[in-house]
Design a protein around this motif. Structure first.
Motif, PDB file in Angstrom:
ATOM      1  N   SER A  58       0.845  -1.201   0.000  1.00 44.96           N
ATOM      2  CA  SER A  58       0.000   0.000   0.000  1.00 44.96           C
ATOM      3  C   SER A  58       0.879   1.249   0.000  1.00 44.96           C
ATOM      4  O   SER A  58       2.064   1.194   0.333  1.00 44.96           O
ATOM      5  CB  SER A  58      -0.907   0.011   1.225  1.00 44.96           C
ATOM      6  OG  SER A  58      -0.142   0.259   2.384  1.00 44.96           O
ATOM      7  N   GLN A  69       0.693   3.519   2.063  1.00 43.31           N
ATOM      8  CA  GLN A  69       1.099   3.715   3.455  1.00 43.31           C
ATOM      9  C   GLN A  69       2.370   2.937   3.754  1.00 43.31           C
ATOM     10  O   GLN A  69       3.265   3.427   4.460  1.00 43.31           O
ATOM     11  CB  GLN A  69      -0.040   3.290   4.395  1.00 43.31           C
ATOM     12  CG  GLN A  69       0.195   3.636   5.854  1.00 43.31           C
ATOM     13  CD  GLN A  69       0.371   5.132   6.060  1.00 43.31           C
ATOM     14  OE1 GLN A  69      -0.418   5.937   5.593  1.00 43.31           O
ATOM     15  NE2 GLN A  69       1.435   5.531   6.754  1.00 43.31           N
ATOM     16  N   ASP A  70       2.458   1.704   3.223  1.00 42.11           N
ATOM     17  CA  ASP A  70       3.679   0.904   3.394  1.00 42.11           C
ATOM     18  C   ASP A  70       4.888   1.668   2.857  1.00 42.11           C
ATOM     19  O   ASP A  70       5.965   1.665   3.473  1.00 42.11           O
ATOM     20  CB  ASP A  70       3.557  -0.423   2.629  1.00 42.11           C
ATOM     21  CG  ASP A  70       2.537  -1.359   3.256  1.00 42.11           C
ATOM     22  OD1 ASP A  70       2.331  -1.277   4.486  1.00 42.11           O
ATOM     23  OD2 ASP A  70       1.953  -2.186   2.513  1.00 42.11           O
ATOM     24  N   VAL A 113       5.154   4.951   2.360  1.00 40.86           N
ATOM     25  CA  VAL A 113       5.406   6.127   3.211  1.00 40.86           C
ATOM     26  C   VAL A 113       6.206   5.711   4.440  1.00 40.86           C
ATOM     27  O   VAL A 113       7.208   6.335   4.801  1.00 40.86           O
ATOM     28  CB  VAL A 113       4.075   6.793   3.622  1.00 40.86           C
ATOM     29  CG1 VAL A 113       4.295   7.810   4.722  1.00 40.86           C
ATOM     30  CG2 VAL A 113       3.407   7.444   2.420  1.00 40.86           C
ATOM     31  N   ASP A 114       5.769   4.628   5.081  1.00 38.34           N
ATOM     32  CA  ASP A 114       6.461   4.144   6.274  1.00 38.34           C
ATOM     33  C   ASP A 114       7.898   3.730   5.963  1.00 38.34           C
ATOM     34  O   ASP A 114       8.823   4.066   6.709  1.00 38.34           O
ATOM     35  CB  ASP A 114       5.701   2.951   6.870  1.00 38.34           C
ATOM     36  CG  ASP A 114       4.321   3.349   7.394  1.00 38.34           C
ATOM     37  OD1 ASP A 114       4.090   4.560   7.582  1.00 38.34           O
ATOM     38  OD2 ASP A 114       3.492   2.454   7.590  1.00 38.34           O
ATOM     39  N   SER A 119      10.053   6.786   4.761  1.00 34.81           N
ATOM     40  CA  SER A 119       9.902   7.962   5.634  1.00 34.81           C
ATOM     41  C   SER A 119       9.851   9.251   4.820  1.00 34.81           C
ATOM     42  O   SER A 119      10.318  10.299   5.247  1.00 34.81           O
ATOM     43  CB  SER A 119      10.985   8.008   6.728  1.00 34.81           C
ATOM     44  OG  SER A 119      12.261   7.876   6.199  1.00 34.81           O
ATOM     45  N   ASN A 132       7.111  11.840   2.773  1.00 38.38           N
ATOM     46  CA  ASN A 132       5.710  12.212   2.847  1.00 38.38           C
ATOM     47  C   ASN A 132       4.983  11.727   1.599  1.00 38.38           C
ATOM     48  O   ASN A 132       5.573  11.602   0.525  1.00 38.38           O
ATOM     49  CB  ASN A 132       5.569  13.718   2.983  1.00 38.38           C
ATOM     50  CG  ASN A 132       4.137  14.092   3.313  1.00 38.38           C
ATOM     51  OD1 ASN A 132       3.329  14.264   2.416  1.00 38.38           O
ATOM     52  ND2 ASN A 132       3.828  14.167   4.592  1.00 38.38           N
ATOM     53  N   ARG A 133       3.693  11.455   1.794  1.00 38.80           N
ATOM     54  CA  ARG A 133       2.850  11.068   0.659  1.00 38.80           C
ATOM     55  C   ARG A 133       3.054  11.957  -0.557  1.00 38.80           C
ATOM     56  O   ARG A 133       3.296  11.507  -1.662  1.00 38.80           O
ATOM     57  CB  ARG A 133       1.388  11.172   1.051  1.00 38.80           C
ATOM     58  CG  ARG A 133       0.818   9.967   1.648  1.00 38.80           C
ATOM     59  CD  ARG A 133      -0.659  10.196   1.938  1.00 38.80           C
ATOM     60  NE  ARG A 133      -1.328   8.923   1.970  1.00 38.80           N
ATOM     61  CZ  ARG A 133      -0.990   7.962   2.800  1.00 38.80           C
ATOM     62  NH1 ARG A 133       0.001   8.126   3.653  1.00 38.80           N
ATOM     63  NH2 ARG A 133      -1.637   6.815   2.773  1.00 38.80           N
ATOM     64  N   LYS A 184       1.829   5.095  -7.773  1.00 33.92           N
ATOM     65  CA  LYS A 184       2.327   3.830  -7.241  1.00 33.92           C
ATOM     66  C   LYS A 184       2.917   2.992  -8.367  1.00 33.92           C
ATOM     67  O   LYS A 184       4.014   2.435  -8.237  1.00 33.92           O
ATOM     68  CB  LYS A 184       1.174   3.097  -6.557  1.00 33.92           C
ATOM     69  CG  LYS A 184       1.578   1.801  -5.868  1.00 33.92           C
ATOM     70  CD  LYS A 184       0.341   1.038  -5.376  1.00 33.92           C
ATOM     71  CE  LYS A 184       0.683  -0.366  -4.931  1.00 33.92           C
ATOM     72  NZ  LYS A 184      -0.521  -1.175  -4.633  1.00 33.92           N
TER      73      LYS A 184
END
Lengths: 193, 193
Positions: free
Chosen positions: A29, A31-32, A34-35, A38, A40-41, A51
Motif C-alpha cells: 500500500s 502507506q507501506d 510512506v512508512d 519515511s 511524505n505522501r 504507485k
DNA sequence: TTAATTTTGAAACGATCATTTCAATAAGAT
DNA sequence: ATCTTATTGAAATGATCGTTTCAAAATTAA
C-alpha cells in the motif's frame, strides 16, 4: 530556482524495492511506502508520479543493480564455462541469502502483473530479450571455444538457460539446500558440454 | 432439516478460480468474486468462510483438476519416456491455450504468497512433495527399464524436472511459439537419456 | 401446517485504498 | 532582501477493502 529534493533517491528506491519485493505490487500500500521511505505522501507523488510508475522505477533499479553485479562477475570469467557458472552461482547466492523467501522481484512481478499491465508486460519482454541476448553471447563464445557442443543453436540454448534460471528461482523460494541446488545447477548446465 | 445450498459448488469454484487466476489473490476483491459467481456476499462467507479460505479451496480444486488430467494421461503411457513427454505436453497445451497469459495459478500463488501466508507455504511444500514424488516414480521406472541413464538419482532428476516445469511455465507467459517451446522441452528432457 | 434451521438479500461496518489539495516551508536567482 | 518556484506536511478526498449484521425467504421434519 526551486528547492531541490532533500532525500537520496537511491536510498528511497532501495527501501521501496524492499517493500515491493516482500509484499508484491498489489500487496503493497502507499502507506507501506510512506512508512518504509519515511517520505511524505505528497513527496512520493511529486517525485514518482504514482504507485505504478514508482514500481516501474523500482523494477528498473532492481534490474540495473543485478546487471551491474552480473557484469562485474562476468568480466572475471576466463571462458564461457566459467561465465555460466558465475551466473548460476550469483542466483544461488541470492537464493541462499533470501531468508524471507521473497524469490526474485522480476519473476514475481512477471507472474503477478504481466497479464494485466501493458507497461509491465513490455518491461518483461525487454528483460527476456536482454537475458537471452546475454546467454546467447556466452553460448556462442563457448561453442567457438569448443567448450560447448553444437547440438543446438546458441539462441535455443539461451532460451533453455533463461527458462532454467526461472525454474531455479522458483525452486529456491522453498528449498535452500545448497547441496541439492548445486546439483540441480550441475544437471541443468551439463547439457551444454 | 435446514435449507440446503442451492448453488453448484463446483461451478462456483470454477468461476472463482477464473478470477483468482486472472487477477491474483491480492488483485481479486470480494466484489470480483460476488460478480463472477453471482452469489451473494453472505452466501460466500457462509459457505467458504473468508477470502483466504475460499482461495485455499480454489487452489486445491485447481490442483485436483490438474492431477486428474495428469493421471488420465499417464495411465496411457507405455513407458517412462512417454510419461515424461505426456506431462510436458500437457503443460505445453496449457501454455498455448492460455491466451490471456495468466500462467499457472499454483506458481503465481507461490511467488505471491508463499512468504507471507503460512497456509499457502505449507500448501506449496506439499505440492512440491507431490510433484517430486510423481517425477521420482517415473524416473525410477525409466532407469529400471534402462531408458534413462543413472548419472543422477531419481530424486535428483525429479527436482530437476520440477524446476524445469516451473521455468517452462514462466517462459510460457510471454512466449507462445510452439516450435521454440517444443525444442525447449526437447533440450530439457534430453539429459535423462 | 407449524416449528426449526439455514440460506439468502440488502445494507452497513470501520478500515484502508490510491490520490489530491493547499498552505507552509525552503532554497536558488536577481 | 525579495521574488520565484518546488518541495514539504497534514488533512481530506471519494472509492473500495474484507467482513458482519439481521430480517426475510426457503426448506424439511414433525
Amino acid at each position: 530556482m526551486p528547492k531541490e529534493e532533500t532525500f537520496n533517491r537511491v536510498q528511497v528506491l532501495e527501501k521501496a524495492t524492499e517493500v515491493f519485493h516482500k509484499k508484491g505490487y498489489n500487496g503493497t500500500s502507499m502507506q507501506d511506502l510512506v512508512d518504509a521511505t519515511s517520505l511524505n505522501r505528497s513527496s512520493i507523488y511529486n517525485s514518482f508520479g504514482s504507485k505504478l510508475s514508482m514500481f516501474l522505477e523500482v523494477l528498473s533499479f532492481y534490474q540495473s543493480v543485478h546487471s551491474t553485479n552480473f557484469n562485474q562477475a562476468l568480466v572475471k570469467s576466463y571462458n564461457a564455462k566459467e561465465a555460466i557458472e558465475t551466473i548460476f552461482n550469483l542466483h544461488l547466492n541470492e537464493i541462499i541469502k533470501d531468508n524471507d523467501r521473497k524469490g526474485c522481484l522480476v519473476i514475481n512481478c512477471k507472474s503477478e502483473m504481466a497479464n494485466q499491465e501493458v507497461s509491465i508486460k513490455s518491461f518483461m519482454e525487454k528483460n527476456q530479450e536482454r537475458m537471452i541476448a546475454m546467454f546467447e553471447d556466452i553460448v556462442t563464445k563457448g561453442q567457438m571455444e569448443k567448450i560447448f557442443n553444437q547440438d543446438q543453436t546458441a539462441n535455443q540454448y539461451a532460451l533453455y538457460l533463461f527458462s532454467s534460471i526461472q525454474g531455479l528461482r522458483m525452486i529456491g523460494i522453498l528449498n535452500k539446500n545448497e547441496k541439492e541446488l548445486k546439483n540441480l545447477i550441475y544437471i541443468t548446465t551439463k547439457i551444454l558440454y
